[in-house]
Design an enzyme around this catalytic site. Structure first.
Site, PDB file in Angstrom:
ATOM      1  N   SER A 171       0.310  -0.522  -2.142  1.00 50.81           N
ATOM      2  CA  SER A 171       0.283  -0.259  -3.582  1.00 50.81           C
ATOM      3  C   SER A 171       1.188   0.929  -3.889  1.00 50.81           C
ATOM      4  O   SER A 171       2.390   0.850  -3.674  1.00 50.81           O
ATOM      5  CB  SER A 171      -1.161  -0.011  -4.045  1.00 50.81           C
ATOM      6  OG  SER A 171      -1.225   0.146  -5.448  1.00 50.81           O
ATOM      7  N   HIS A 198       0.987  -4.200  -5.186  1.00 48.45           N
ATOM      8  CA  HIS A 198       0.489  -4.122  -6.559  1.00 48.45           C
ATOM      9  C   HIS A 198       1.641  -3.799  -7.507  1.00 48.45           C
ATOM     10  O   HIS A 198       2.195  -2.700  -7.476  1.00 48.45           O
ATOM     11  CB  HIS A 198      -0.577  -3.028  -6.682  1.00 48.45           C
ATOM     12  CG  HIS A 198      -1.825  -3.330  -5.913  1.00 48.45           C
ATOM     13  ND1 HIS A 198      -2.722  -2.346  -5.536  1.00 48.45           N
ATOM     14  CD2 HIS A 198      -2.338  -4.492  -5.453  1.00 48.45           C
ATOM     15  CE1 HIS A 198      -3.726  -2.908  -4.882  1.00 48.45           C
ATOM     16  NE2 HIS A 198      -3.512  -4.207  -4.817  1.00 48.45           N
ATOM     17  N   MET A 291      -3.219   3.720  -3.678  1.00 49.21           N
ATOM     18  CA  MET A 291      -4.478   4.274  -4.173  1.00 49.21           C
ATOM     19  C   MET A 291      -5.542   3.185  -4.210  1.00 49.21           C
ATOM     20  O   MET A 291      -5.239   1.990  -4.311  1.00 49.21           O
ATOM     21  CB  MET A 291      -4.290   4.909  -5.555  1.00 49.21           C
ATOM     22  CG  MET A 291      -4.054   3.940  -6.687  1.00 49.21           C
ATOM     23  SD  MET A 291      -4.059   4.755  -8.316  1.00 49.21           S
ATOM     24  CE  MET A 291      -2.514   5.650  -8.274  1.00 49.21           C
TER      25      MET A 291
END
Length: 356
Positions: A171, A198, A291
């Site tokens: 991500s 992501h 995260m």
């Protein structure tokens, strides 16, 4: 848990006002100042010493990319880019990730987004996480890239019944991390590589094209129902869930618009859970910077359903954000905790070892 001082940089007075108001409404965030272009921003950074900078990509006098390069070369601090959803905006955003920007936020309706408040939660969350991220100094000389030796015929599993598949989840900081991993893999790696990064729709196609131009492998955005090929990396399209299924023709991509899983579409958990259902394949799962905790639950499923799954986690030392790897390591199922520059080599050596 102290106050985070933020500098807001945008050429639009309206956008500066709106972003500053959004950030200032959070009790932990203080907008220490604003700047109208890159030149102004560099002066304000030296004067105000902010903890985090939000930086518009498109600006007169000195644009966001040039400004970011100066920041990362001389005074590296966490920077979040704001960009448009256009193809050009996606390409410039990916360039900014390579230069060291921590994350990015898309403006919902162009350079002056009257509906920027739709992004309020995202703007606050990313600033709160950015303050703990690593901002690495950019050097003029690029590090020498080690080319991993190709697979000899004896390594391509002549005596193995099981095929191999590699899954990667990442991500925040992922585009830069993927570049370090994917570009070092040999083109004859005897496995398809399936990736969840992501990102919103549109950005993943640009990422795939960018990585493809740098890599020995073929890198592409995954398409629904295509048969996965060895020596090819498939990136989940932004805004879609990505699964792998076994068919009589071979491993097949399933790409579908669904509900987000824990806020993510694509989701690492969705992809890795599909790998856990593959009966014949040896799975190598790699968790890199990002995260949150997406992917951790599916690692438990993978090890339960396929106990021979090998799990790699990027070490805290090299993560831009240690969230996803840390969540993976907390499962106590990770086989190797590895620095980013060593992931490709260890992955290849593990696959080669199976064919000896």
């Amino acid at each position: 848990m102290g106050i985070i001082n933020v500098l807001v940089v945008d050429d639009s007075a309206f956008m500066r006002k709106m972003i500053a108001e959004i950030l200032q409404s959070h009790p932990r965030i203080n907008v220490i100042g604003t700047a109208r272009n890159g030149q102004d921003a560099l002066e304000k950074i030296a004067q105000l010493k902010p903890d985090v900078v939000t930086l518009d990509v498109e600006m007169p006098i000195m644009d966001g990319i040039s400004t970011l390069r100066e920041i990362m070369m001389h005074n590296p601090i966490p920077v979040i880019m704001l960009s448009s959803l256009t193809k050009e905006g996606a390409n410039k955003t990916l360039e900014s990730m390579e230069l060291g920007a921590i994350d990015f936020i898309t403006k919902p309706s162009g350079s002056i987004s009257l509906n920027i408040q739709e992004k309020e939660a995202e703007i606050k969350t990313k600033v709160l996480h950015a303050v703990n991220a690593k901002a690495e100094k950019l050097t003029k000389t690029k590090p020498k890239k080690t080319i991993i030796a190709p697979f000899a015929a004896s390594h391509i599993h002549k005596n193995e019944n099981k095929d191999v598949i590699v899954g990667i989840g990442t991500s925040t900081g992922g585009p830069r991390a993927l570049q370090q991993v994917i570009t070092r893999l040999p083109k004859d790696i005897p496995a398809p590589i399936v990736i969840v990064q992501h990102m919103p729709a549109g950005f993943t196609k640009s990422l795939a094209k960018r990585l493809n131009s740098m890599s020995q492998l073929t890198v592409k955005e995954a398409e629904d129902q295509e048969i996965l090929q060895k020596g090819t990396a498939y990136i989940a399209p932004g805004g879609y869930q990505f699964r792998v299924v076994r068919t009589i023709k071979g491993l097949q991509a399933k790409v579908a618009k669904e509900e987000p899983r824990n806020g993510h579409q694509p989701s690492v958990d969705v992809l890795f859970e599909s790998l856990a259902k593959l009966k014949e394949e040896q799975v190598y799962a790699v968790m890199m910077t990002g995260m949150g905790a997406d992917g951790a639950n599916s690692l438990i499923t993978l090890k339960r359903e396929k106990s021979n799954t090998i799990i790699f986690s990027e070490s805290k030392e090299t993560c831009i954000v240690y969230g996803m790897p840390q969540a993976a390591e907390k499962t106590n199922l990770v086989d190797y905790v590895v620095r980013l520059p060593e992931i490709s080599e260890l992955l290849v050596s593990q696959i080669k070892a199976r064919g000896e």
